[in-house]
Write a protein that holds these residues in place. Structure first.
Motif, PDB file in Angstrom:
ATOM      1  N   ASP A   1      33.909 -12.574   0.147  1.00 59.22           N
ATOM      2  CA  ASP A   1      35.003 -13.200  -0.596  1.00 59.22           C
ATOM      3  C   ASP A   1      35.895 -13.975   0.380  1.00 59.22           C
ATOM      4  O   ASP A   1      36.110 -13.564   1.524  1.00 59.22           O
TER       5      ASP A   1
ATOM      6  N   CYS B   1      38.659 -11.985   1.974  1.00 58.18           N
ATOM      7  CA  CYS B   1      38.276 -10.763   2.688  1.00 58.18           C
ATOM      8  C   CYS B   1      38.477 -10.954   4.195  1.00 58.18           C
ATOM      9  O   CYS B   1      37.880 -11.859   4.793  1.00 58.18           O
TER      10      CYS B   1
ATOM     11  N   THR C   1      37.888  -6.398   8.531  1.00 58.64           N
ATOM     12  CA  THR C   1      37.481  -5.283   7.665  1.00 58.64           C
ATOM     13  C   THR C   1      35.977  -5.040   7.785  1.00 58.64           C
ATOM     14  O   THR C   1      35.516  -3.896   7.883  1.00 58.64           O
TER      15      THR C   1
END
Length: 831
Positions: free
Chosen positions: A746, A749, A753
Motif C-alpha cells: 500500500d 505503508c 514496517t
C-alpha cells in the motif's frame, strides 16, 4: 554602593588622597570599581546672568539671549523659564556634557549660538528637564565661576562593590571602620553631628504601645517607638537631600529620607508606619508568618500574593509590611502624616534570605538583612534615628519598645599563629598580630595571651563572615597586605588525574565530530518556557519543565529541556549571515521536573547529559569536482551509527509533536547482542529509546526562517559512553549471493514496517539463517501497478561461512523472506 569621599571623611581622620583611599580599600578586599568626580560633566559650565531676551525671528518657541559669564555671549534657548535678570548655568563652547555631548558654536534657524543654558537633566544632576536651572540671586558676585563650586559638586564618589559575605561593609560606618583597620594612616571616629542624646531624658508625652510576636525565632533584636505630632510636609533640609543624592537616592519626604539616610550611613534599615492608618485593637502590630490566602500591595506598587513561609508585620486587618523586605502602601507615610510608629529590627538572615527573589523585589533593606545586620548597636542607632526625626519634623516621643535576644557572650574562634604563618607562607610577628587584631576590634579571650601560639579570638557581632580559623587567617592576610606576601613559585610534583572511560569517550566523540566538519558550541542553560514545553515530547509523559524563580528575562525563564532550541537560534543567525554549510554540536545537560518514581535518586529535578547536533546546507564545501548535494537524514544517521557502542535501529516516534517531520524522523533504539545485555541511557520516549533523529518540521523551519532540510539529533551520553565491545570473526572464504525481491505494498505503508517484520524473525524462520542483510533500494510508482499500490525492491544478501550455497538453499531462504514480508497486511510478492 556609592560612598561620598566627603561623607567618608566625616568618619575617619586621614591625610590620604581620594585615590589613595580607593587603592587602600581595594587592596584590603573592598573593591572600589571607580572614583567618580561630581564635576566630571560640569567643567566649563559657568554661572551666568541673562542680560537680555529677544524673540527668535525664525522660530516661535526659541529666544535669543544675551548672557554674561566671564564674557558676553549670544545663546539660543527654548526653555520656557528663561527671563531677563536670572542667574543660570551656562555651558560655554567646548564644554563636554553627559553622553559625551560637546557644546559647539552653531547656527540655529539662521542665528549663531555660542553655548547652551542647561537644565538639571542636561548636566546629569536629576531627571528634571522641564526648564533651565535658575540660581538664587545671592550668586551675583560669582559670575563666571564654575557651576560646580556654586552647586557644591566638588566631591568624589567611590563606587564600591563589597563581597557578599561582608555584611558589615554595606554602610559608610562599616567602610570607615574597615578602612581604619587597613591603614595606620587612617583613624576611625564618630561624626560630631550624630546626636546620641538618651531618649529616656525626654519626659514629654509617654505614649505606650504593644507589639506581639517579637521573639528569637524571627529576630536578634527589635526596637519601636511612637512619635506624635510630626510635620512631614515640605521638603527635607538641603544637607540631607544633598547627602542622599551622593548615595544615588532621590528625596521623597522628610521621614522617608531620614530612614533611607541612616540605612546607607549606618547600615541600619528602619521602617516608619503612619500610626493613624494602622487598624489597632489590643496591640498595635503583630509579627507572624503570613498565610497562603493573604496578599499585600507594596510601596513600589507591586501586589504580592501567597505570603506563606514569609514573616509579615500585621495589624488586626492583615499584613501591612513584609518584614525586612518592604512596607505596604496602606500604612505609608504621606505629607498629611502626623503620628508615626518607627520600627527597626535585626531580622534573622535565614528568615529574609531568598524572599526578595521569590517576590521579584529589589530592596536595599533586604540585601542587608539577608547578609546580617549588627544587633549590638541597634539601641544606639535607634536613638540617633529618632533624634533626627525630632530635629527635622518635630513631635513628641512615646515609650521605646526594645527587645534583645542575641547571645551577648561574644563569638570565639580558636586561632594558631603558627598555622597562620604556615598557611600564608610568611612570618608575621607577635607585634604585627596584636596590631592587626586591635585594628579589627578583635579581642583575645581571658584564658589566652597574644604571646602564646594558640588562643581564642573574640569576634565582633557585626562580623557574620567570621566562623572558623581560616576566616581569621584570611583577615590577617588582608590587613597585612596581599602585596606584602612574596610571590613564590610552588614546588612539587603534579600528577595528572586518571581519565575514566566516559571522559575518553567524550573526547573521542568531540574529535570525530570536528573531523567531519562539525563545530562545537556551548549554549545557554535557559530558554523560553514555550520552547521548553514544545521539546518535552521526547521525555517521559510525566515530565515537566523546570522554571527559574528569578529569571533574567522572560526569554530565559525555564531550564532547557533540549539543547536544540539554542542551537536553532545560532543556526538561524548564521543563515542570516549567508553561511550555507552549518554543522553544530553540543555536549551538555538538559533538565526536567519529574515525579519521584521517574528518578532513581528520588529527586524531583533530573538532569541528563546528552549529545545534540544539527546540520544544514551542502554536504561538502563548494568544489567543481563534487555535486551540490545537501546534508540529509542518512548523513546524520551514519554519524550516530559510528558513535554508538552497539548496533542501533531507527523506529517510528509514537508521540505526536510539531518539531520533527512526521515521515523523516525516528527514535534511536539500541539493538542488544543478547537478551542479557543491559542498555544504559534509555532516557527518551518513556524509556524506549536513547535519542531521536530527524528533519525539522517544515512549518518550524518556516517560522524560524531556517534552511530546509535541517537535520537534528539528540542522543544520551550515558548510552554513548558505554564501553564498546569488539567482536572478532573469521574471514569468510565462500562467496555471498544477492537476490532482489520486489513487493507490492500500500502507498501509505511504511517501508520500515516491512523491514522490521523481516529482520526480527529471520533467525526463527527455517532456512533463513544464511540471510546476512536485507536492504530496500528501489521504490517504483507507475500506472501499470494496481491503484493505491507501490513497488518496493529489497536486496537480500545470503552467505554460508562454511560452504558455497546451493540453489535449493537460496530458494528456501528467499521463500522464507517472502513469507515474512507477506505477513504484513497489504504486502504481496510482485510477479
Amino acid at each position: 554602593m556609592l560612598v561620598s569621599e566627603k561623607i567618608l571623611r566625616e568618619w575617619v581622620e586621614t591625610k590620604l588622597s581620594a585615590d589613595e583611599l580607593a587603592e587602600t580599600l581595594t587592596m584590603g578586599g573592598i573593591e572600589v570599581e571607580e572614583v567618580i568626580s561630581e564635576d566630571k560633566w560640569l567643567k566649563n559650565v559657568l554661572v551666568g546672568k541673562v542680560l537680555k531676551v529677544e524673540a527668535h525671528p525664525n522660530a516661535d518657541k526659541l529666544r535669543i539671549c544675551k548672557v554674561l559669564v566671564d564674557e558676553e555671549l549670544q545663546i539660543i534657548c527654548g526653555a520656557p523659564n528663561v527671563v531677563e535678570g536670572s542667574y543660570v548655568a551656562c555651558a560655554k563652547v567646548g564644554a563636554l556634557l553627559p553622553k559625551n555631548f560637546k557644546i559647539k558654536s552653531s547656527k540655529i534657524r539662521g542665528v549663531i549660538s555660542n553655548g547652551m543654558l542647561c537644565s538639571e537633566k542636561e548636566l546629569g544632576l536629576s531627571d528634571d528637564g522641564d526648564g533651565i536651572i535658575i540660581l538664587e540671586s545671592n550668586v551675583a558676585d560669582k559670575l563666571g565661576v564654575q557651576i560646580s563650586e556654586v552647586l557644591n559638586k566638588s566631591d568624589k564618589i567611590f563606587n564600591i562593590k563589597p563581597t557578599p559575605n561582608r555584611a558589615d561593609c554595606f554602610s559608610v560606618r562599616g567602610i570607615a571602620r574597615d578602612l581604619s583597620a587597613m591603614s595606620e594612616s587612617v583613624t576611625f571616629k564618630y561624626p560630631e553631628n550624630l546626636k546620641f542624646e538618651n531618649m529616656a531624658k525626654n519626659k514629654v508625652g509617654r505614649h505606650t504601645h504593644n507589639i506581639i510576636g517579637v521573639c528569637s525565632d524571627v529576630c536578634h533584636a527589635f526596637a519601636s517607638i511612637v512619635i506624635t505630632g510630626v510635620n512631614n510636609q515640605g521638603s527635607s533640609p538641603d544637607w540631607l537631600v544633598n547627602k542622599l543624592n551622593k548615595f544615588g537616592q532621590k528625596t521623597i519626604s522628610p521621614l522617608v529620607d531620614i530612614s533611607n539616610y541612616f540605612m546607607f550611613l549606618l547600615g541600619r534599615p528602619s521602617h516608619i508606619f503612619d500610626l493613624d492608618k494602622i487598624d489597632k485593637k489590643e496591640q498595635i502590630l503583630e509579627i507572624r508568618e503570613g498565610y497562603t490566602s493573604e496578599k499585600l500591595l507594596l510601596l513600589n506598587g507591586d501586589e504580592v500574593e501567597n505570603l506563606a513561609n514569609t514573616i509579615v508585620i500585621a495589624d488586626s486587618s492583615g499584613p501591612v509590611a513584609l518584614a525586612g523586605l518592604m512596607g505596604g502602601s496602606s500604612t505609608m507615610v504621606t505629607a498629611d502624616t502626623t503620628n508615626i510608629l518607627v520600627e527597626s529590627a535585626v531580622w534573622l538572615p535565614a528568615m529574609i534570605r531568598g524572599k526578595a527573589r521569590r517576590f521579584s523585589l529589589v530592596s536595599e533593606a533586604a540585601s542587608r538583612f539577608e547578609k546580617g545586620v549588627d544587633p549590638e548597636t541597634l539601641e544606639a542607632d535607634f536613638q540617633i534615628i529618632c533624634n533626627l526625626i525630632l530635629e527635622i519634623t518635630g513631635g513628641t516621643l512615646g515609650n521605646v519598645y526594645f527587645e534583645n535576644f542575641f547571645d551577648k557572650s561574644e563569638k570565639k574562634v580558636t586561632f594558631s599563629k603558627k598555622r597562620c604563618n604556615d598557611t600564608l607562607g610568611i612570618n608575621v610577628t607577635n607585634e604585627e598580630f596584636e596590631r592587626i587584631f586591635k585594628n579589627l576590634n578583635f579581642k583575645i579571650s581571658n584564658n589566652g595571651s597574644h604571646m602564646s601560639d594558640t588562643f581564642d579570638i573574640l569576634v565582633p557581632f557585626y562580623r557574620y563572615d567570621l566562623e572558623i580559623e581560616e576566616d581569621l587567617i584570611e583577615e590577617v592576610a588582608r590587613i597585612h597586605g596581599y602585596n606584602n606576601i612574596p610571590a613564590i613559585i610552588p614546588t612539587g610534583i603534579i600528577e595528572p588525574g586518571l581519565r575514566n572511560t566516559a571522559m575518553m569517550n567524550t573526547e573521542r566523540i568531540r574529535d570525530y565530530l570536528t573531523a567531519v566538519s562539525f563545530f562545537e558550541i556551548i549554549g545557554f542553560g535557559f530558554i523560553e518556557k514555550k520552547l521548553a514545553e514544545r521539546f518535552l515530547f521526547q521525555h517521559n509523559t510525566k515530565a515537566n519543565t523546570v522554571n527559574v524563580l528569578n529569571p533574567i528575562s522572560v526569554h530565559n525563564s525555564t531550564m532547557r529541556t533540549s539543547q536544540i532550541p539554542g542551537m536553532l537560534k545560532i543556526l538561524a543567525e548564521n543563515h542570516r549571515n549567508q553561511r550555507e554549510k552549518i554543522n553544530l554540536f553540543e555536549i551538555g545537560n538538559i533538565f526536567i521536573s519529574s515525579s519521584t518514581e521517574m528518578s532513581e535518586s528520588n529527586q524531583s529535578i533530573v538532569q541528563h547529559k546528552i549529545l545534540s547536533f544539527i546540520g544544514s546546507g551542502p554536504r561538502y564545501q563548494q568544489q567543481w569536482g563534487l555535486s551540490n548535494d545537501v546534508l540529509d537524514f542518512y548523513d546524520i544517521k551514519m554519524i550516530i551509527e559510528e558513535l554508538s557502542p552497539i548496533t542501533i535501529t531507527i523506529e517510528k516516534i509514537k508521540q505526536e509533536n510539531d518539531i520533527l517531520h512526521p515521515g523523516r524522523s525516528g527514535m534511536v533504539v539500541p539493538k542488544p547482542t543478547s537478551k542479557k545485555t543491559k542498555i544504559r541511557g534509555l532516557d527518551f520516549f518513556n524509556g524506549e529509546a536513547v535519542g531521536y533523529i530527524g528533519e525539522l518540521h517544515p512549518q518550524l523551519c518556516s517560522d524560524l526562517s531556517l534552511p530546509s532540510p535541517t537535520i537534528v539529533c539528540e542522543v544520551g551520553m550515558e548510552f554513548l559512553n558505554q564501553e564498546r565491545t569488539s567482536n572478532i570473526t573469521e574471514i569468510v572464504r565462500f562467496p555471498s549471493v544477492r537476490r532482489d525481491l520486489a513487493f507490492l505494498i500500500d502507498k501509505n505503508c511504511p517501508i520500515s514496517t516491512i523491514l522490521k517484520a523481516i529482520t526480527s524473525n529471520l533467525q526463527q524462520t527455517k532456512g533463513c539463517s544464511i540471510v546476512k542483510n536485507v536492504t530496500p533500494f528501489d521504490v517504483y510508482v507507475g500506472e501499470d501497478l494496481p491503484e493505491g499500490k507501490k513497488s518496493i525492491t529489497f536486496s537480500v544478501v545470503l552467505q554460508d561461512p562454511c560452504k558455497t550455497l546451493e540453489e535449493s538453499e537460496l530458494e528456501v531462504a528467499c521463500s522464507g523472506v517472502v513469507k515474512l514480508a507477506e505477513a504484513v497486511e497489504g504486502v504481496s510478492i510482485r510477479r
